[in-house]
Each structure stands twice: as structure tokens, then as C-alpha cells.
Design a protein around this motif. Structure first.
Motif, PDB file in Angstrom:
ATOM      1  N   PHE A   1       0.813  -1.198   0.000  1.00 40.63           N
ATOM      2  CA  PHE A   1       0.000   0.000   0.000  1.00 40.63           C
ATOM      3  C   PHE A   1       0.848   1.250   0.000  1.00 40.63           C
ATOM      4  O   PHE A   1       0.388   2.325  -0.326  1.00 40.63           O
ATOM      5  CB  PHE A   1      -0.891   0.042   1.234  1.00 40.63           C
ATOM      6  CG  PHE A   1      -2.248  -0.441   0.947  1.00 40.63           C
ATOM      7  CD1 PHE A   1      -3.047   0.233   0.052  1.00 40.63           C
ATOM      8  CD2 PHE A   1      -2.727  -1.568   1.555  1.00 40.63           C
ATOM      9  CE1 PHE A   1      -4.306  -0.227  -0.238  1.00 40.63           C
ATOM     10  CE2 PHE A   1      -3.973  -2.029   1.265  1.00 40.63           C
ATOM     11  CZ  PHE A   1      -4.766  -1.364   0.368  1.00 40.63           C
TER      12      PHE A   1
ATOM     13  N   ALA B   1      -1.281  -9.715   7.232  1.00 40.92           N
ATOM     14  CA  ALA B   1      -0.284  -8.896   7.919  1.00 40.92           C
ATOM     15  C   ALA B   1       0.393  -7.936   6.951  1.00 40.92           C
ATOM     16  O   ALA B   1       0.669  -6.787   7.296  1.00 40.92           O
ATOM     17  CB  ALA B   1       0.742  -9.794   8.594  1.00 40.92           C
ATOM     18  N   GLN B   2       0.649  -8.392   5.712  1.00 41.11           N
ATOM     19  CA  GLN B   2       1.304  -7.529   4.732  1.00 41.11           C
ATOM     20  C   GLN B   2       0.448  -6.313   4.404  1.00 41.11           C
ATOM     21  O   GLN B   2       0.936  -5.183   4.351  1.00 41.11           O
ATOM     22  CB  GLN B   2       1.555  -8.301   3.435  1.00 41.11           C
ATOM     23  CG  GLN B   2       2.629  -9.353   3.572  1.00 41.11           C
ATOM     24  CD  GLN B   2       2.455 -10.460   2.561  1.00 41.11           C
ATOM     25  OE1 GLN B   2       1.717 -10.307   1.593  1.00 41.11           O
ATOM     26  NE2 GLN B   2       3.105 -11.571   2.786  1.00 41.11           N
ATOM     27  N   LEU B   3      -0.845  -6.568   4.191  1.00 43.05           N
ATOM     28  CA  LEU B   3      -1.752  -5.466   3.872  1.00 43.05           C
ATOM     29  C   LEU B   3      -1.688  -4.401   4.957  1.00 43.05           C
ATOM     30  O   LEU B   3      -1.557  -3.210   4.700  1.00 43.05           O
ATOM     31  CB  LEU B   3      -3.191  -5.975   3.783  1.00 43.05           C
ATOM     32  CG  LEU B   3      -3.590  -6.794   2.567  1.00 43.05           C
ATOM     33  CD1 LEU B   3      -4.944  -7.421   2.788  1.00 43.05           C
ATOM     34  CD2 LEU B   3      -3.635  -5.893   1.363  1.00 43.05           C
ATOM     35  N   ILE B   4      -1.779  -4.848   6.184  1.00 42.53           N
ATOM     36  CA  ILE B   4      -1.890  -3.913   7.301  1.00 42.53           C
ATOM     37  C   ILE B   4      -0.548  -3.230   7.556  1.00 42.53           C
ATOM     38  O   ILE B   4      -0.499  -2.028   7.808  1.00 42.53           O
ATOM     39  CB  ILE B   4      -2.350  -4.663   8.562  1.00 42.53           C
ATOM     40  CG1 ILE B   4      -3.498  -5.572   8.217  1.00 42.53           C
ATOM     41  CG2 ILE B   4      -2.633  -3.707   9.694  1.00 42.53           C
ATOM     42  CD1 ILE B   4      -4.845  -5.159   8.492  1.00 42.53           C
ATOM     43  N   LEU B   5       0.525  -3.996   7.487  1.00 39.69           N
ATOM     44  CA  LEU B   5       1.849  -3.408   7.740  1.00 39.69           C
ATOM     45  C   LEU B   5       2.139  -2.300   6.734  1.00 39.69           C
ATOM     46  O   LEU B   5       2.579  -1.206   7.093  1.00 39.69           O
ATOM     47  CB  LEU B   5       2.932  -4.491   7.661  1.00 39.69           C
ATOM     48  CG  LEU B   5       4.356  -3.981   7.855  1.00 39.69           C
ATOM     49  CD1 LEU B   5       4.565  -3.534   9.298  1.00 39.69           C
ATOM     50  CD2 LEU B   5       5.378  -5.036   7.495  1.00 39.69           C
TER      51      LEU B   5
ATOM     52  N   LEU C   1       0.029  -0.631   5.038  1.00 41.69           N
ATOM     53  CA  LEU C   1      -0.880   0.489   5.304  1.00 41.69           C
ATOM     54  C   LEU C   1      -0.281   1.391   6.377  1.00 41.69           C
ATOM     55  O   LEU C   1      -0.299   2.621   6.275  1.00 41.69           O
ATOM     56  CB  LEU C   1      -2.242  -0.024   5.756  1.00 41.69           C
ATOM     57  CG  LEU C   1      -3.247   1.042   6.171  1.00 41.69           C
ATOM     58  CD1 LEU C   1      -3.741   1.794   4.953  1.00 41.69           C
ATOM     59  CD2 LEU C   1      -4.411   0.431   6.918  1.00 41.69           C
ATOM     60  N   GLY C   2       0.268   0.764   7.436  1.00 41.53           N
ATOM     61  CA  GLY C   2       0.907   1.543   8.499  1.00 41.53           C
ATOM     62  C   GLY C   2       2.083   2.353   7.958  1.00 41.53           C
ATOM     63  O   GLY C   2       2.226   3.538   8.277  1.00 41.53           O
ATOM     64  N   ILE C   3       2.899   1.707   7.129  1.00 45.17           N
ATOM     65  CA  ILE C   3       4.037   2.416   6.545  1.00 45.17           C
ATOM     66  C   ILE C   3       3.534   3.579   5.691  1.00 45.17           C
ATOM     67  O   ILE C   3       4.080   4.687   5.733  1.00 45.17           O
ATOM     68  CB  ILE C   3       4.886   1.448   5.697  1.00 45.17           C
ATOM     69  CG1 ILE C   3       5.503   0.382   6.599  1.00 45.17           C
ATOM     70  CG2 ILE C   3       5.973   2.195   4.946  1.00 45.17           C
ATOM     71  CD1 ILE C   3       6.165  -0.752   5.854  1.00 45.17           C
TER      72      ILE C   3
ATOM     73  N   LEU D   1       0.812   5.315   6.063  1.00 44.25           N
ATOM     74  CA  LEU D   1       0.363   6.418   6.931  1.00 44.25           C
ATOM     75  C   LEU D   1       1.554   7.186   7.489  1.00 44.25           C
ATOM     76  O   LEU D   1       1.543   8.420   7.554  1.00 44.25           O
ATOM     77  CB  LEU D   1      -0.486   5.873   8.089  1.00 44.25           C
ATOM     78  CG  LEU D   1      -1.890   5.407   7.725  1.00 44.25           C
ATOM     79  CD1 LEU D   1      -2.562   4.792   8.935  1.00 44.25           C
ATOM     80  CD2 LEU D   1      -2.713   6.576   7.211  1.00 44.25           C
ATOM     81  N   ILE D   2       2.590   6.456   7.894  1.00 48.46           N
ATOM     82  CA  ILE D   2       3.770   7.125   8.445  1.00 48.46           C
ATOM     83  C   ILE D   2       4.421   7.999   7.380  1.00 48.46           C
ATOM     84  O   ILE D   2       4.787   9.147   7.638  1.00 48.46           O
ATOM     85  CB  ILE D   2       4.776   6.089   8.985  1.00 48.46           C
ATOM     86  CG1 ILE D   2       4.166   5.336  10.170  1.00 48.46           C
ATOM     87  CG2 ILE D   2       6.072   6.777   9.412  1.00 48.46           C
ATOM     88  CD1 ILE D   2       5.023   4.202  10.675  1.00 48.46           C
TER      89      ILE D   2
END
Lengths: 590, 320
Positions: B44, B117-121, B123-125, B127-128
């Protein structure tokens, strides 16, 4: 659900939490903190909405902003154009959210995994541009001076907090209701293995649509309330990626698949990010997003299912350690080595008839023109080399595949074209080559998933599940966690799950695969007990010794076609069969 | 000028714009295609890594002006190209420290958990990066303004003194550079030893390991390379398109639409997929209001995932 906390218990927890929340609302010093408390409740509700769909069913949505934004605009435009009070606007926003959920769900549920997530991402972003194009870049909710209360306008911020709390309580109750009923069971089964769920009689599409409708309704209503709080609605504030992300993050951070997860997540993350925003927002404008991003990265790396489960696992671990010294399950040393001779077994009336069944995948003819009859109470062994079309045959019998041609007549009805859940409802159960336990659930709950297909209420389902466990001799394992079971017990549990639906016919796909010889004996003992109780069984198996001890009748497939059928002894001597399948070694023995 | 000729001119103009933008989108998609195709990781953060590439090019040419000495024509292109290696380093280490925790052999056993986990990780990156970008770069849109951004070559008039097509110089140069970079990547992947190792790791992780290929390293390189390619595309887009730290989300959909359209796992397909998206976006302006051109992309994207999830150009079918 695993802990089986009753609905009443969660009411108690909810009452305590509400009291604490109200206490906070009335002791915090100013409007700013009241607003923060309101936001905590709003995002907890939004997290619950996400959790109802994605947490329970495992279909990750990156598009919950679509429902949230539609709700917000419903309230804002309703008030602006039709003088519609938000008191009516909120339920209406919920309705809009539910309808949007169904409209989105109908096509999107055809997709799985990555594709579902990506497609969901597109909806709110497309809506964002549409609302900008429609000229709703900024919609302000008009003030009503004569009768503000009738339009949900209060000068005292605490009232908003109380309304937010009421919405939160409703969302928690709805979510908790889902968790504790067959609804939650169905979603959980879908999350673990959609095909297995469908084969266990769960109408997966129907449950998913219900879940997205409820999820959309919750998101729509809370989106509407968000509009009331913010007073100004812009496409970027309600349809943005951050809105969808925030819903997902509070749920995931707190704990996925449990109603308390979003509540915990919102209670920690919202105050944290709001405070940082207030303190540092001027110098560090994106600090909220950084906090959410960091939170989610850390959670994935350290506690992939969220804080709730991490803590729960830590607590239950000591519990489990205590139990590990348990005596090994007594091995049934019954001699199952005798060949089966049940001369009357093939004399029953025909319960299942397969007529000219074929299936091709592109140019590959997986099954070609196969016909046979299955008498009631018989055990039919289906044999053939790898790739002979055995599993494809099963997949057509239970509705995973629609045959290219042919009929499957069960009790006078053609099953072709039915969904797997429909086939299961009519009385055909199955197990799979690869055992798929619902790892976090107890053995009993695993079996319960299969029981609902023939039970009108939870009590009957529970009774059927216990009976099925007794049939396979696993009553004493009922409360164990399925994830920790050895493979034989997992196989038996799957068998019990199929039995809990009270099938007339069982399709067993390599139920003995991967078991040692003494374990095979134990499973054979169970299967024989089943046949004595009158269940008709079709079984695919490679272990020929076991097959000879189980089956009354063999059906031989080769390259998708019926090569022969008959008494196991005769089949073993048929040179055609030996050549095609069994090879020279068996010919020498025969 | 008659209505018919106006229509023809509008159409040709949109077509030309579509082809030029399409080359740039094609390059972006090729970068994502490397990551998605070789590792099957949904990233993402790809759009936000591209945003970093855009800012890198901007700082190189306009902000710090290190490459300004190359002049208004070569400078922006050089800045975009140099953004590539810079972002390669970012991607390489991002994979080493974060992405590799949820990909590769370590999560192979946990069937669905890995993807999730990949999708969410990522996504977090994302946002950062977006919000960190806001802190570092500010919210004011910037662009790499050069004389090329606002001038065009004219083709025509084609019918008498009518029907001319104007090619924006920045876009055309960007398109040509994109094709060259994509060709270079194609040669690298198909002709060099390292490229073959990457493809082998994509095909079959286990078999590649047995052949002595360091799959983890291959994945890191693929991730870095994919990031670098998209960053170059971003740097080129920056020469005609104003951007801010949130620009990534606009393009992440473009990229996924292109990659899915091109067929998962096909790097060549990804380029054509991106090209198609560029054409759709520009041609849609003939019939749709300009605000809805991105909505047209989403519509095409949804239609493709629904009806041809294997992509228009791809041969590999994978339905999860």
C-alpha cells in the motif's frame, strides 16, 4: 466466543464501562476533553463496524469510509435541504449505510483476499470525487436557534458524549449478539475456510451480506453523528483513506474479532493522537497519522491479533501448561484388521444415483460420463490413481463444482445447480483432504458450526454437536482448543462436524491421510460404528488395506472415466484395474 | 472550424495525452508489478514511496538545486533518474527491517495470515510516510517548474489549417524516458544473471533456494528495484504535476488498476496495464467532467477485478 462469556456477563462489563465513561464525562475540566471522550466513543463504534465485517469474517475492508461518509452526508444534506432533524437523520443514515453495504457487497463478495481489499479501497475514493463533483466540497449544518434540542444541537458538550455512549452501547450489544449466536459462528467459519463452511451447510453469501449490511448501518449512523459533532462535512474528512484506516486500526490494535478490541483500541489511540495533535499539531501537522501508522506497524510485528488476544494468550498460557501433563488418550486396541463382509449391504434401496456426470476444465476432462448407484447404508470406496477425478467427483456431488453435464439424483431430487450449503441441508455432508480446524475455538464449537444446518435453535444445535462428538468418541475432548489437537483428533473432529449436520450420506475425502497405522485402526473402528448406525458413506482413500476393511463396494476411476465397479475382492483381481492403478506388486499378491 | 473537426481535434488531443501519461503510468505500474509479481506482496505504501521519489527529485533540482546546473531540460530528467537509486536504498532497507518480517519463508506456513499482515503493515508504513511527509515537506503543493512544463510541440495543422495536436514537452520527455527505463528493466530482468535469479525466486521460492539463490536477498533487491522504478516515474510526473505529501493515494489506485489489468506477475503486462489506465483517464475527459476522471479509473479497475481478475494481458491466473 471461545471463552463462552454469556450475554449477561458482557452486559455487566458494559454497565461498568459506561459508568466509568459517564464519570469521566462529568469530571473532565473542559469542552476539549469532552470532545475527546465523544471521539473515543465514535471511533470505537467505527472500529466495531469494521470488526463486524472484517474481524469476524476475515474479509479485510479498506473502504469503510464509504459507509461513514454516506451517513455523514445523509445527515448533513437532510438537515440542509429538507430540514430533517438529525434525530431522524441518524437512523436514516444507518439505513443508507446498510443499503450501501448490500450494494457494495453483492458484486464485491465475488472477490477474495487481495482483490476484495483492493476493490473496497476504490469505493470511498470514487465517492470522494463524486461528492466533490456534485458541489458538496463543504456542507455546513445550519444552526437552529428556536429549538436546538430538536435538532441535536446542544451548548453542553456532555450531552454529545452521552449520545455517543448510547450509540456505542447499541453497537456493542449488536456486535456481542452476533458473537454469541450462530451468526458469529457462521462468520468465523467463513474466516477460517469459506469452502468448508459452505460444505457444512452455512450459506456463506447470505451471512456475508447480512454482516456487511449491519456493518454498513453502524458505520452510516456513526458517520451521521460525526457530521453533527463536526458541523461541517467535507469529502476529504469523511471519505478519506484515513477514515477507513482509523476504523481498521482501532479494531486491530485493540484486538481483532472481539467486540472489546475496538473499544480498547479507541480508548488508547484516540486520546494519544488527539493529545499529540493538540500539543504538537502546529509544528508537526501530520502527527496523528504518524501515531496511527506506528501503532499499526508495531501491532503487526509484536501482537498480530491485537492487545486483547495477546493479554488473553498470556493469561491462558499458564492455564494450558497445567493441563499438558494430561494422560494420553487410551488407544483403542480393537482389532480392525478383518476384511469386511456385509453381503446385505448393497441390497438397500438406491439413495443416490449419479447419471452421466462429466466435468471439464477448459480442455481437460476431469470426469467423463460417470454413472453409478449408491444403496442406502452401503460404504462405497472410490479408488483410482492421482488425478483420476475422485475429488472432482466429490466436488460435484456436494455442489462446489457444477457438472458440465449429467445429474445427481438424491432421494428423487436432482442436486445439480444447488449451492454446497443447499446440498448439505438436504443431507450430504463431507470432510476434506486437508483438515481445517477452527484453531481458536474449542472442539465443541468446531463441531457446533456444522450442527446449525439441521437445528432450529441453539439448544438443539448444541445437543446435535454433543451427540456427534460421542459418535466419534471425543466427548471428553469437547472443551479442548482445536488448534492443539494431534492430527487423528483433528480428523475425528472434522468427521464429527460433518455428522453434527445429521447427514444421510457422508463424503469422506482421504480421512486417513497422514495417520499412522494404529491411528488408522482407531478411525476405522469409528467409521465401522457409523456404518452400523445406517449412514451411507462414500470414501476416497489411497490406503488400500484400510479400504478393503471398510468398503462394501469399489468404484474405480481412471482419467476421469469409470473403469469398473464391484465387490472389493473382485475388483482387486480385475486385470484392467490392476494395470491402471494398482501396479505389478498388487497383481503378484492377488 | 466545424463541429466534426473540433471533435476530431479533441479526440486526438486526448489520445496523445493518454499515450504520454500512459507511458508514465506504465513505468509506475512496472515498479509495483515487480513487487507484487515477484513477492505477491500488496504494498500500500507504493504510492507514498513514489511521493518520496517526487520530493527527492524536487529537492535535487529545485529545493537544494544540486542538479540545477544541468539546465532546465536535462536537469529535471537527471533528478528523476537519480531519485531511483536513492529510493532503491529506502526500499531495500524497508524490506530488510519491516516487510521481510511478514513475507517470505517465515510466514509460508500460516496460510492466510501472511497476506493479511502484509496489507496492514504496508498500510501503516503508508500512513507514516504520508504524515511524516507532511511534517517534513509541509502541505503546500510543489512542482518541478521548468520551461518545458508550460510549452508544447505542435503537430499539425493536419486538415488544412485546422486540427493541431499539442504535446506538452514535459510530458513527452517524461514518456520517452519512461519507455527507455522500462526497456532497460526488461533487458535487466531477462538477460542478466541477477534478473534471472529474481525471476526464479518469483517462480518458485523453494526451487530457487535449492539452486543456491539467496531468496531473501533477491526479494530485497526486487523490492528496492520496484521502489526505484516507481520513484523515477514519480520524478518524471513531478515535472508537470503539482504534488503534496498525500499525492500517493491518487496514484496507488492507478498503479493497482494497471497491475491487475496487466495480469499479476507479468512485468510487461503491468506496463500495458498502466498505459491502458492512462488512456482511459484521458479519453474519459471527452465524455465526463474533469473531476470524475479518477472515478473513471476506479470504475475500470472494479470492472477488471470483477470480470477478468487474471488481467487483460496476463496469462497467470491466480485467484486467492
Amino acid at each position: 466466543m471461545g471463552s463462552r462469556t454469556t450475554f449477561m456477563q458482557s452486559l455487566g462489563i458494559l454497565a461498568v464501562l459506561s459508568a466509568v465513561y459517564l464519570l469521566l464525562v462529568f469530571i473532565v475540566p473542559n469542552q476539549y476533553y469532552q470532545l475527546m471522550l465523544t471521539l473515543v466513543a465514535i471511533w470505537a463504534v467505527m472500529g466495531i463496524s469494521w470488526n463486524v465485517l472484517s474481524g469476524y469474517s476475515g474479509l479485510v475492508s479498506f473502504g469503510h469510509a464509504a459507509f461513514f461518509g454516506l451517513g455523514a452526508y445523509t445527515v448533513a444534506l437532510g438537515l440542509l435541504h429538507f430540514n430533517l432533524s438529525p434525530w431522524i437523520g441518524l437512523p436514516l443514515a444507518g439505513l443508507v449505510g446498510a443499503v450501501a453495504g448490500i450494494i457494495v457487497g453483492l458484486p464485491t463478495f465475488r472477490l477474495r483476499g487481495h482483490y476484495f481489499a483492493l476493490a473496497m479501497l476504490a469505493y470511498p475514493l470514487a465517492l470522494l470525487y463524486v461528492f466533490e463533483w456534485l458541489g458538496y466540497q463543504e456542507v455546513a449544518l445550519p444552526m437552529n436557534r428556536e429549538n436546538p434540542a430538536a435538532y441535536m444541537q446542544f451548548s453542553d458538550g456532555r450531552i454529545y458524549s452521552v449520545i455517543a455512549l448510547v450509540l456505542l452501547v447499541i453497537a456493542v450489544l449488536v456486535s456481542r449478539w452476533i458473537e454469541t449466536t450462530r451468526f458469529g459462528m457462521a462468520l468465523l467459519a467463513i474466516k477460517q475456510n469459506e469452502l468448508a463452511a459452505e460444505a457444512a451447510g452455512i450459506e456463506t453469501r447470505k451471512w456475508k451480506l447480512r454482516a456487511i449490511a449491519i456493518s454498513g448501518a453502524i458505520a452510516g449512523a456513526i458517520g451521521g453523528f460525526y457530521a453533527v459533532i463536526l458541523i461541517v462535512v467535507t469529502p476529504a474528512s469523511v471519505f478519506s483513506m484515513l477514515t477507513s484506516a482509523q476504523a481498521l486500526i482501532v479494531a486491530l490494535f485493540g484486538g481483532i474479532g472481539t467486540v472489546w478490541g475496538p473499544v480498547i483500541g479507541a480508548a488508547i489511540l484516540i486520546p494519544l493522537s488527539e493529545t499529540l495533535h493538540a500539543e504538537l499539531g502546529n509544528i508537526l501537522p501530520g502527527i496523528q497519522g504518524v501515531v496511527f501508522g506506528t501503532a499499526i506497524v508495531l501491532v503487526i510485528l509484536l501482537a498480530p491479533e491485537g492487545i486483547f488476544w495477546k493479554i488473553r494468550d498470556l493469561i491462558t498460557r499458564s492455564d494450558r501448561d497445567g493441563r499438558s501433563g494430561e494422560a494420553p488418550v487410551a488407544t483403542a486396541l480393537v482389532d480392525a484388521g478383518e476384511l469386511l463382509e456385509r453381503p446385505e449391504a448393497m441390497a438397500g434401496k438406491t439413495v443416490l444415483e449419479v447419471k452421466g456426470l462429466s466435468k471439464s476444465f477448459g480442455g481437460l476432462k476431469a470426469v467423463q460420463d460417470v454413472s453409478f448407484k449408491v444403496p442406502e447404508g452401503a460404504v462405497i470406496g472410490i479408488i483410482g490413481p492421482n488425478g483420476a477425478g475422485k475429488t472432482t467427483l466429490f466436488n460435484m456431488l456436494n455442489g462446489f463444482h457444477t457438472p458440465s453435464s449429467g445429474e445427481v439424483i438424491f432421494e428423487g431430487e436432482n442436486l445439480v445447480g444447488l449451492q454446497p450449503s443447499g446440498v448439505c441441508k438436504r443431507g450430504i455432508g463431507r470432510t476434506f483432504q486437508v483438515a481445517r480446524p477452527f484453531a481458536r475455538l474449542s472442539v465443541l464449537d468446531n463441531v457446533l458450526v456444522g450442527a446449525y444446518v439441521r437445528a432450529d435453535d441453539d439448544a438443539t444445535a448444541l445437543r446435535h454437536a454433543r451427540e456427534a462428538l460421542a459418535l466419534v468418541g471425543m466427548e471428553k475432548d469437547a472443551e479442548r482448543t482445536a488448534g492443539g489437537l494431534p492430527s487423528k483428533e483433528q480428523r475425528l473432529m472434522e468427521l464429527a462436524r460433518a455428522l453434527a449436520g445429521k447427514p444421510k450420506i457422508l463424503l469422506l475425502d482421504e480421512i486417513l491421510a497422514g495417520l499412522g497405522s494404529s491411528e488408522i485402526n482407531e478411525v476405522i473402528v469409528v467409521l465401522r460404528k457409523l456404518t452400523e448406525s445406517g449412514i451411507t458413506i462414500l470414501i476416497i482413500e489411497h490406503t488400500m488395506q484400510a479400504m478393503l476393511r471398510l468398503a462394501d463396494h469399489f468404484i474405480v476411476l481412471d482419467h476421469g472415466a469409470l473403469l469398473g465397479e464391484g465387490k472389493p475382492r473382485n475388483i482387486m483381481r480385475d486385470p484392467k484395474v490392476i494395470e491402471a492403478y494398482l501396479g505389478r506388486r498388487w497383481r503378484e499378491r492377488a | 472550424m466545424s463541429d466534426g473537426l473540433i471533435l476530431l481535434e479533441n479526440f486526438l488531443q486526448a489520445l496523445a495525452a493518454g499515450l504520454m501519461v500512459g507511458c508514465l503510468y506504465g513505468l509506475m505500474c512496472t515498479g509495483l508489478g515487480m513487487i507484487f509479481g515477484i513477492m505477491r506482496v500488496i504494498n500500500f505504501a507504493q504510492g507514498d514511496l513514489m511521493m518520496l521519489g517526487m520530493y527527492a527529485a524536487w529537492y535535487l533540482f529545485t529545493g537544494f538545486g544540486i542538479l540545477a546546473f544541468l539546465g532546465p531540460y536535462v536537469g529535471p530528467v537527471a533528478a528523476a533518474i537519480v531519485a531511483g537509486p536513492l529510493l532503491f536504498i529506502v526500499g531495500y532497507f524497508l524490506h530488510q527491517f519491516l516487510i521481510s518480517r511478514v513475507t517470505g519463508v517465515s510466514v509460508a506456513a500460516s496460510d492466510n495470515q501472511g497476506h493479511y499482515a502484509q496489507l496492514i503493515l504496508t498500510l501503516g508504513i503508508a500512513l507514516i510516510l504520508q504524515n511524516g511527509g507532511l511534517i517534513l515537506f509541509g502541505s503546500e503543493p510543489v512542482s518541478i517548474r521548468t520551461p518545458m512544463s508550460s510549452s508544447a510541440w505542435e503537430i499539425g495543422p493536419m486538415v488544412g489549417e485546422w486540427v493541431s495536436v499539442f504535446l506538452n514537452k514535459a510530458r513527452l520527455v517524461g514518456a520517452i524516458v519512461s519507455v527507455l527505463v522500462a526497456l532497460g528493466l526488461y533487458v535487466f530482468v531477462n538477460r542478466t544473471r541477477l534478473g534471472k535469479a529474481l525471476r526464479a525466486s518469483a517462480d518458485n521460492v523453494e526451487a530457487a533456494q535449492y539452486m543456491g539463490i539467496n531468496v531473501d536477498r533477491a526479494h530485497r533487491i526486487a523490492f528496492g528495484l520496484g521502489t526505484a522504478i516507481t520513484a523515477i516515474a514519480g520524478g518524471l510526473v513531478a515535472t508537470y504535476y503539482p504534488f503534496q505529501p498525500y499525492v500517493g493515494i491518487e496514484f496507488v489506485i492507478v498503479m493497482y488498476a494497471g497491475v491487475v489489468l496487466g495480469g499479476l506477475g507479468s512485468i510487461v503486462g503491468a506496463f500495458w496495464g498502466g498505459m491502458t489506465i492512462g488512456l482511459v483517464q484521458q479519453l474519459s475527459t471527452l465524455v465526463l467532467p474533469i473531476q470524475l476522471q479518477n472515478t473513471a479509473i476506479f470504475a475500470v479497475f472494479l470492472l477488471v477485478v470483477f470480470f477478468r481478475p487474471q488481467g487483460l494481458f496476463g496469462k497467470s491466473v491466480e485467484r486467492v
